[in-house]
Design a protein around this motif. Structure first.
Motif, mmCIF file in Angstrom:
data_model
loop_
_atom_site.group_PDB
_atom_site.id
_atom_site.type_symbol
_atom_site.label_atom_id
_atom_site.label_comp_id
_atom_site.label_asym_id
_atom_site.label_seq_id
_atom_site.Cartn_x
_atom_site.Cartn_y
_atom_site.Cartn_z
ATOM 1 N N HIS A 118 -2.450 -1.253 9.234
ATOM 2 C CA HIS A 118 -1.856 -2.381 7.882
ATOM 3 C C HIS A 118 -0.269 -2.564 8.128
ATOM 4 C CE1 HIS A 118 -5.831 -2.112 5.431
ATOM 5 N NE2 HIS A 118 -6.017 -0.805 5.676
ATOM 6 N N TYR A 119 0.475 -1.426 8.020
ATOM 7 C CA TYR A 119 1.889 -2.211 8.019
ATOM 8 C C TYR A 119 2.737 -2.846 8.727
ATOM 9 C CZ TYR A 119 1.522 1.918 5.049
ATOM 10 O OH TYR A 119 2.251 3.344 4.411
ATOM 11 N N LEU A 120 1.628 -3.405 9.991
ATOM 12 C CA LEU A 120 2.191 -3.880 11.023
ATOM 13 C C LEU A 120 1.098 -5.731 10.999
ATOM 14 C CD1 LEU A 120 1.397 -1.951 14.303
ATOM 15 C CD2 LEU A 120 3.661 -2.511 13.288
ATOM 16 N N ASN A 121 0.214 -5.461 9.845
ATOM 17 C CA ASN A 121 -0.515 -7.059 8.965
ATOM 18 C C ASN A 121 -1.516 -6.936 10.467
ATOM 19 O OD1 ASN A 121 1.738 -8.189 6.671
ATOM 20 N ND2 ASN A 121 2.672 -8.012 8.679
ATOM 21 N N GLU A 122 -1.660 -5.939 10.537
ATOM 22 C CA GLU A 122 -2.865 -6.274 11.688
ATOM 23 C C GLU A 122 -3.788 -5.159 11.588
ATOM 24 O OE1 GLU A 122 -1.258 -4.946 15.424
ATOM 25 O OE2 GLU A 122 0.076 -6.867 15.149
ATOM 26 N N ALA A 123 -4.437 -5.659 9.954
ATOM 27 C CA ALA A 123 -5.591 -4.821 9.803
ATOM 28 C C ALA A 123 -6.208 -5.299 8.191
ATOM 29 C CB ALA A 123 -5.652 -2.843 9.354
ATOM 30 N N ILE A 124 -7.245 -5.437 8.130
ATOM 31 C CA ILE A 124 -7.839 -5.993 6.271
ATOM 32 C C ILE A 124 -8.880 -5.171 6.638
ATOM 33 C CG2 ILE A 124 -8.819 -7.294 7.561
ATOM 34 C CD1 ILE A 124 -7.778 -9.691 5.395
ATOM 35 N N GLY A 174 -2.721 -6.831 -6.694
ATOM 36 C CA GLY A 174 -1.642 -5.859 -6.270
ATOM 37 C C GLY A 174 -2.171 -6.398 -3.731
ATOM 38 N N VAL A 175 -2.902 -6.565 -3.886
ATOM 39 C CA VAL A 175 -2.788 -6.939 -2.918
ATOM 40 C C VAL A 175 -2.054 -8.323 -1.975
ATOM 41 C CG1 VAL A 175 -4.507 -7.614 -0.411
ATOM 42 C CG2 VAL A 175 -5.072 -5.627 -2.435
ATOM 43 N N TYR A 176 -1.888 -7.648 -0.234
ATOM 44 C CA TYR A 176 -0.348 -8.313 0.095
ATOM 45 C C TYR A 176 -1.140 -8.799 1.667
ATOM 46 C CZ TYR A 176 3.580 -10.931 2.090
ATOM 47 O OH TYR A 176 4.317 -11.444 2.419
ATOM 48 N N THR A 177 -1.110 -10.897 1.277
ATOM 49 C CA THR A 177 -1.969 -11.162 2.609
ATOM 50 C C THR A 177 -0.608 -12.261 3.171
ATOM 51 O OG1 THR A 177 -3.215 -13.063 1.443
ATOM 52 C CG2 THR A 177 -4.273 -10.448 2.060
ATOM 53 N N GLY A 178 0.491 -12.195 2.940
ATOM 54 C CA GLY A 178 1.086 -13.005 3.116
ATOM 55 C C GLY A 178 1.778 -13.256 4.573
ATOM 56 N N LYS A 179 1.460 -12.001 5.445
ATOM 57 C CA LYS A 179 2.042 -11.646 7.016
ATOM 58 C C LYS A 179 1.230 -11.611 7.835
ATOM 59 C CE LYS A 179 7.215 -10.846 5.216
ATOM 60 N NZ LYS A 179 8.020 -9.906 5.598
ATOM 61 N N LEU A 180 0.001 -11.311 6.839
ATOM 62 C CA LEU A 180 -1.363 -11.745 7.697
ATOM 63 C C LEU A 180 -0.803 -12.600 9.786
ATOM 64 C CD1 LEU A 180 -4.476 -11.614 6.236
ATOM 65 C CD2 LEU A 180 -3.513 -9.251 7.706
ATOM 66 N N GLU A 181 -0.830 -11.412 10.103
ATOM 67 C CA GLU A 181 -1.513 -12.181 11.564
ATOM 68 C C GLU A 181 -2.946 -13.145 11.427
ATOM 69 O OE1 GLU A 181 -0.344 -11.526 14.745
ATOM 70 O OE2 GLU A 181 1.580 -10.661 14.011
ATOM 71 N N ASP A 214 0.009 -3.353 1.680
ATOM 72 C CA ASP A 214 0.683 -3.630 0.139
ATOM 73 C C ASP A 214 0.978 -2.174 0.036
ATOM 74 O OD1 ASP A 214 -2.819 -5.213 0.177
ATOM 75 O OD2 ASP A 214 -2.354 -2.961 0.475
ATOM 76 N N PHE A 215 0.142 -1.507 0.377
ATOM 77 C CA PHE A 215 -0.333 0.470 -0.207
ATOM 78 C C PHE A 215 0.600 1.346 0.973
ATOM 79 C CE2 PHE A 215 -3.800 -1.771 -2.788
ATOM 80 C CZ PHE A 215 -2.772 -1.396 -4.139
ATOM 81 N N SER A 216 0.871 1.763 0.448
ATOM 82 C CA SER A 216 1.373 3.170 1.327
ATOM 83 C C SER A 216 0.934 4.271 1.799
ATOM 84 C CB SER A 216 2.601 3.975 0.152
ATOM 85 O OG SER A 216 2.580 3.977 -1.120
ATOM 86 N N TRP A 217 -0.173 4.758 1.473
ATOM 87 C CA TRP A 217 -1.266 5.588 1.458
ATOM 88 C C TRP A 217 -2.327 5.435 2.879
ATOM 89 C CZ3 TRP A 217 -6.244 3.300 1.023
ATOM 90 C CH2 TRP A 217 -6.174 2.180 -0.415
ATOM 91 N N HIS A 218 -1.689 4.876 3.949
ATOM 92 C CA HIS A 218 -2.352 4.184 5.056
ATOM 93 C C HIS A 218 -2.138 4.916 6.000
ATOM 94 C CE1 HIS A 218 -4.451 0.933 3.060
ATOM 95 N NE2 HIS A 218 -3.992 0.025 3.209
ATOM 96 N N ALA A 219 -1.795 6.871 5.998
ATOM 97 C CA ALA A 219 -1.732 6.967 6.764
ATOM 98 C C ALA A 219 -2.210 7.498 8.228
ATOM 99 C CB ALA A 219 -1.305 8.129 6.427
ATOM 100 N N ILE A 252 -10.533 -8.143 -0.560
ATOM 101 C CA ILE A 252 -10.360 -8.156 0.076
ATOM 102 C C ILE A 252 -9.489 -6.851 -0.489
ATOM 103 C CG2 ILE A 252 -8.087 -8.371 1.323
ATOM 104 C CD1 ILE A 252 -9.095 -10.930 2.202
ATOM 105 N N THR A 253 -9.914 -5.682 -0.725
ATOM 106 C CA THR A 253 -8.401 -4.528 -1.202
ATOM 107 C C THR A 253 -7.854 -4.090 -0.633
ATOM 108 O OG1 THR A 253 -10.271 -3.148 0.108
ATOM 109 C CG2 THR A 253 -11.505 -3.909 -1.733
ATOM 110 N N SER A 254 -6.920 -4.428 0.607
ATOM 111 C CA SER A 254 -6.390 -3.901 1.140
ATOM 112 C C SER A 254 -5.304 -4.352 2.518
ATOM 113 C CB SER A 254 -6.125 -2.586 1.585
ATOM 114 O OG SER A 254 -4.591 -2.021 2.060
ATOM 115 N N ALA A 255 -4.477 -5.211 2.955
ATOM 116 C CA ALA A 255 -4.148 -5.459 4.238
ATOM 117 C C ALA A 255 -2.434 -4.515 4.123
ATOM 118 C CB ALA A 255 -2.937 -7.107 3.554
#
Ligand code: ZN
Length: 114
Positions: free
Chosen positions: A62-68, A14-21, A52-57, A47-50
């Motif tokens: 993470h939504y800017l592809n600037e965290a992993i 479920g982890v999506y890294t395709g657009k990582l900076e 992908d999930f909606s709970w990174h309040a 890698i547990t998250s990039a």
């Protein structure tokens, strides 16, 4: 760089890294090298998250592809603090490294571009 990262790590389903900076790809490889120093060269950090999930309040980066996020629970407890310090030192001022929930459920390493 991104392909190399995928070769050296495992992705949690479920982890999506395709657009990582690209800077994050490079940073993640530095993180991998520090894991190797502790766990041996054949260890593949998870890698547990990039982005992908909606709970990174708290960590909208993470939504800017600037965290992993990396799994750290596989690292022996007494070595985790040293690993986190080594990663901070290697990544330098451009990155924020957070050890989230040490010893608790949901424990992980969060790396973001400042
Ligand atoms: Zn995170």
């Amino acid at each position: 760089m991104h392909r190399l990262l995928l070769k050296r790590t495992k992705l949690k389903p479920g982890v999506y890294t395709g657009k990582l900076e690209p800077a994050l790809d490079s940073a993640a490889l530095v993180v991998v090298a520090e894991y190797h120093a502790v766990m041996g060269d054949s260890y593949r950090p998870v890698i547990t998250s990039a982005n992908d999930f909606s709970w990174h309040a708290r960590f909208s980066k993470h939504y800017l592809n600037e965290a992993i996020d990396f799994r750290i629970s596989d690292v022996p407890w007494q070595k985790r603090s040293k690993l986190v310090s080594a990663i901070r030192k290697s990544l330098g001022e451009r990155f924020l490294v957070l050890w989230e929930h040490p010893g608790a459920s949901g424990e992980h390493l969060h790396v973001e571009l400042k």
